[in-house]
Write a protein that holds these residues in place. Structure first.
Motif, PDB file in Angstrom:
ATOM      1  N   UNK A   1       0.777  -1.087  -0.052  1.00 37.93           N
ATOM      2  CA  UNK A   1      -0.055   0.007  -0.086  1.00 37.93           C
ATOM      3  C   UNK A   1       0.912   1.323  -0.112  1.00 37.93           C
ATOM      4  N   UNK A   2       1.979   1.327   0.724  1.00 35.19           N
ATOM      5  CA  UNK A   2       2.783   2.351   0.682  1.00 35.19           C
ATOM      6  C   UNK A   2       3.489   2.649  -0.688  1.00 35.19           C
ATOM      7  N   UNK A   3       3.807   1.797  -1.426  1.00 35.10           N
ATOM      8  CA  UNK A   3       4.320   1.954  -2.710  1.00 35.10           C
ATOM      9  C   UNK A   3       3.231   2.421  -3.747  1.00 35.10           C
ATOM     10  N   UNK A   4       2.040   1.745  -3.639  1.00 34.22           N
ATOM     11  CA  UNK A   4       0.909   2.226  -4.633  1.00 34.22           C
ATOM     12  C   UNK A   4       0.550   3.465  -4.341  1.00 34.22           C
ATOM     13  N   UNK A   5       0.310   3.795  -3.036  1.00 30.25           N
ATOM     14  CA  UNK A   5      -0.032   5.157  -2.700  1.00 30.25           C
ATOM     15  C   UNK A   5       1.034   6.343  -3.229  1.00 30.25           C
ATOM     16  N   UNK A   6       2.416   5.964  -2.999  1.00 30.48           N
ATOM     17  CA  UNK A   6       3.328   7.042  -3.479  1.00 30.48           C
ATOM     18  C   UNK A   6       3.209   7.014  -5.010  1.00 30.48           C
ATOM     19  N   UNK A   7       2.769   5.803  -5.727  1.00 30.87           N
ATOM     20  CA  UNK A   7       2.757   6.013  -7.066  1.00 30.87           C
ATOM     21  C   UNK A   7       1.583   6.917  -7.380  1.00 30.87           C
ATOM     22  N   UNK A   8       0.347   6.755  -6.900  1.00 30.89           N
ATOM     23  CA  UNK A   8      -0.670   7.787  -7.062  1.00 30.89           C
ATOM     24  C   UNK A   8      -0.315   9.145  -6.909  1.00 30.89           C
ATOM     25  N   UNK A   9       0.562   9.407  -5.714  1.00 28.37           N
ATOM     26  CA  UNK A   9       0.912  10.630  -5.428  1.00 28.37           C
ATOM     27  C   UNK A   9       1.827  11.278  -6.541  1.00 28.37           C
ATOM     28  N   UNK A  10       2.729  10.377  -7.352  1.00 25.33           N
ATOM     29  CA  UNK A  10       3.667  10.879  -8.126  1.00 25.33           C
ATOM     30  C   UNK A  10       2.650  11.262  -9.614  1.00 25.33           C
ATOM     31  N   UNK A  11       1.732  10.204 -10.009  1.00 28.13           N
ATOM     32  CA  UNK A  11       1.289  10.320 -11.015  1.00 28.13           C
ATOM     33  C   UNK A  11      -0.026  11.502 -11.184  1.00 28.13           C
ATOM     34  N   UNK A  12      -0.561  11.995 -10.065  1.00 26.42           N
ATOM     35  CA  UNK A  12      -1.632  13.012 -10.052  1.00 26.42           C
ATOM     36  C   UNK A  12      -1.048  14.294 -10.775  1.00 26.42           C
ATOM     37  N   UNK A  13       0.248  14.676 -10.384  1.00 23.74           N
ATOM     38  CA  UNK A  13       0.723  16.076 -10.890  1.00 23.74           C
ATOM     39  C   UNK A  13       0.906  15.895 -12.246  1.00 23.74           C
ATOM     40  N   UNK A  14       1.556  14.819 -12.576  1.00 24.61           N
ATOM     41  CA  UNK A  14       2.029  14.531 -13.947  1.00 24.61           C
ATOM     42  C   UNK A  14       0.781  14.488 -14.989  1.00 24.61           C
ATOM     43  N   UNK A  15      -0.319  13.843 -14.858  1.00 24.81           N
ATOM     44  CA  UNK A  15      -1.548  13.690 -15.387  1.00 24.81           C
ATOM     45  C   UNK A  15      -1.807  15.287 -15.562  1.00 24.81           C
ATOM     46  N   UNK A  16      -2.205  16.154 -14.382  1.00 28.84           N
ATOM     47  CA  UNK A  16      -2.550  17.176 -14.572  1.00 28.84           C
ATOM     48  C   UNK A  16      -1.658  18.269 -15.431  1.00 28.84           C
ATOM     49  N   UNK A  17      -0.483  18.300 -15.007  1.00 24.25           N
ATOM     50  CA  UNK A  17       0.540  19.364 -15.511  1.00 24.25           C
ATOM     51  C   UNK A  17       0.929  19.159 -16.935  1.00 24.25           C
ATOM     52  N   UNK A  18       1.210  17.886 -17.405  1.00 26.99           N
ATOM     53  CA  UNK A  18       1.617  17.525 -18.724  1.00 26.99           C
ATOM     54  C   UNK A  18       0.370  17.676 -19.641  1.00 26.99           C
ATOM     55  N   UNK A  19      -1.075  17.683 -19.034  1.00 24.98           N
ATOM     56  CA  UNK A  19      -2.093  17.944 -20.066  1.00 24.98           C
ATOM     57  C   UNK A  19      -2.300  19.507 -20.251  1.00 24.98           C
ATOM     58  N   UNK A  20      -1.814  20.214 -19.269  1.00 23.11           N
ATOM     59  CA  UNK A  20      -1.991  21.698 -19.149  1.00 23.11           C
ATOM     60  C   UNK A  20      -0.997  22.329 -20.072  1.00 23.11           C
ATOM     61  N   UNK A  21       0.186  21.678 -19.924  1.00 21.00           N
ATOM     62  CA  UNK A  21       1.306  22.190 -20.902  1.00 21.00           C
ATOM     63  C   UNK A  21       1.002  22.036 -22.260  1.00 21.00           C
ATOM     64  N   UNK A  22       0.675  20.735 -22.631  1.00 20.22           N
ATOM     65  CA  UNK A  22       0.127  20.683 -23.992  1.00 20.22           C
ATOM     66  C   UNK A  22      -0.923  21.308 -24.556  1.00 20.22           C
TER      67      UNK A  22
END
Length: 536
Positions: free
Chosen positions: A381-402
């Protein structure tokens, strides 16, 4: 289907936002628009993972082969990936409202038709239609958000949009498991019908059609053909590479054809009057970096997560529903972190959140590489939660940048680029990391098998055992004594763990490369060209 059209007077070089007439009541209201497009997007994201749970039941009921079942998934993703950019252009030309509504209605109708199908051939053909209608829907949703929200609210909107995609993708196996277990496989598709009806009704009542004054007026037919053929050859090669092998001539024939097609497409786009993708878009370093970042993120995330599902179900022996529940920390973190990431990106810009997100993703993939056959749920759960924490800003930020760095009249094409980058990255990640897994298993299995004192396998048996171990399955023949079966399971699971560990480390390395790419991004220079609609 009638629409209320507002013309955006702002060109790509203008600094001030245009002022579409303020919405009256709920029609055109930004946040209600977001809810409306989220309902439609949820169907497409959910369908990407929910159907995998239904595949065994479909195989039994329709007497399908393994290849047929694989095509249930491949047909959908192939159609989706090939059509996304062209579908975005259709939205730019005819309006994102109309394109969104057609996409939602078509997706729901084809889903319902699958539910009443009695042959595997019909299911596969209708999955192609699902992919095509999904391709219409996704870029149009981003185009509507870009046109409706002002710059200071756009990141928050994209954050919620990303949250819906992440939650739907991760929630698919849970919902699919419940429906297949307690209803039937048809219900996995029928569920899209009422959701689609709600999205269409809301869309007709709520959505406004915002079009840029200099929106495209013609179609680049040859460009569409060249790009679609190139995308098809590339995605086809990635889908078939695990079966054909990376050294097979057919794999490289399709990869070579895709490269030639992309070169011809690029040359043609410099000559046509209204190109499908104006190559000048890529003079924006930030936009190009956003596309590359989306590809790298999808390689690390979707490629790495592909093996996690096998780890949970085949090594730990969990049911699909239990496996989905074990991934809830990832889903929950994406739900919580995506809107927060949107707010942070609005305040400090995309570079730091994007780089930080990829650092978290790299650490999470490294953590997943340390999982063992007896690792407990708390550590996972620790590693899965950290993965979700990392993906969130990338999904949002990369979309806004494009999307934010593209001219307003190309917001649909930009949305198609974002989605296509994610689809290609996911296919590339699954293919490349799958090759890493296969190579590791092939090199280690024979030695591990011999070290355990198990009987030597014939070449054919060794090949079959390797294919089983690559997905975490112990190749135990019927009637095998219990003690021998336990040894085989131990060898198979440990060999799979070694392969997953190496594949996860490669995914972590991809994420580290993405950290550097994140520093090339910047806030969308054309974000203000979108909306001036009130009621924020």
């Amino acid at each position: 289907m009638t629409s209320q059209t507002t013309i955006d007077k702002t060109g790509p070089g203008d600094g001030a936002p245009s002022g579409p007439a303020p919405a009256k009541g709920l029609r055109g209201h930004p946040w209600v628009t977001l809810v409306t497009v989220a309902v439609g997007v949820m169907m497409v994201a959910l369908d990407g993972t929910i159907v995998a749970i239904a595949n065994p039941a479909i195989q039994d009921d329709l007497d399908a082969s393994l290849a047929d079942v694989q095509w249930i998934t491949n047909a959908y993703f192939l159609a989706l990936a090939v059509a996304l950019i062209t579908a975005g252009k259709l939205g730019d030309r005819f309006g994102h409202r109309q394109t969104f509504l057609i996409g939602v209605a078509g997706f729901a109708a084809s889903s319902g038709a699958i539910g009443i199908s009695s042959s595997i051939g019909a299911v596969i053909v209708l999955r192609v239609f699902q992919g095509l209608f999904g391709a219409l829907l996704m870029p149009a949703a981003l185009g509507l958000l870009r046109a409706t929200f002002p710059a200071e609210k756009l990141n928050m909107a994209i954050g919620i949009w990303g949250m819906v995609i992440g939650a739907s993708t991760a929630g698919g196996p849970i919902l699919g498991g419940v429906l297949v277990e307690h209803v039937n496989w048809q219900s996995v598709f029928f569920i899209n019908v009422p959701v689609g009806i709600v999205a269409v009704v809301l869309g007709v009542m709520i959505l406004l059609d915002h079009r840029a004054e200099n929106a495209p007026r013609s179609f680049d037919i040859l460009g569409i053909v060249l790009l679609s053929a190139s995308m098809f050859c590339l995605v086809w090669a990635l889908i078939k590479a695990p079966a054909w092998g990376w050294g097979d001539g057919k794999t490289w024939l399709f990869i070579g054809a895709s490269l030639v097609g992309f070169v011809l497409f690029s040359l043609w786009e410099t000559r046509v009057r209204e190109p499908l993708i104006p190559l000048a878009m890529f003079r924006s370093v930030a936009l190009s970096a956003g596309v590359v970042l989306m590809v790298l993120m999808a390689i690390a995330f979707l490629g790495g997560l592909f093996f996690v599902t096998f780890y949970l179900q085949n090594v730990h022996g969990m049911s699909p529903v239990d496996a989905g529940l074990h991934l809830l920390p990832l889903t929950a973190m994406m739900i919580v972190a995506s809107p927060l990431a949107g707010a942070m990106i609005t305040k400090v810009g995309p570079r730091i959140p994007l780089a930080g997100g990829m650092v978290c993703t790299a650490l999470a993939m490294y953590g997943i590489s340390t999982l063992e056959t007896d690792t407990g749920s708390a550590v996972m759960s620790i590693w899965f939660a950290l993965l979700g924490l990392g993906l969130a800003p990338v999904m949002v930020g990369a979309t806004e940048v494009i999307v934010g760095n593209a001219p307003m009249e190309l917001s649909g094409v930009a949305g198609g680029l974002q989605q296509a980058a994610m689809q290609i990255g996911g296919s590339l990640g699954t293919a490349v990391l799958g090759a890493v897994m296969a190579s590791k298993v092939d090199s280690d299995l024979a030695g591990n098998w011999a070290d355990a004192g198990l009987p030597q396998l014939t070449p054919e048996q060794a090949h079959q055992a390797s294919e089983a171990v690559q997905v975490g399955v112990a190749p135990v023949a019927p009637g095998t004594p219990e003690q021998v079966a336990a040894k085989i399971a131990d060898v198979a699971h440990n060999t799979f763990i070694d392969g997953m560990s190496l594949a996860s480390l490669v995914a972590a390395g991809v994420a580290v490369v993405a950290v550097g790419v994140a520093f090339l991004t910047k806030r969308g220079v054309n974000a203000d060209a979108g909306a001036g609609v009130g009621h924020i």
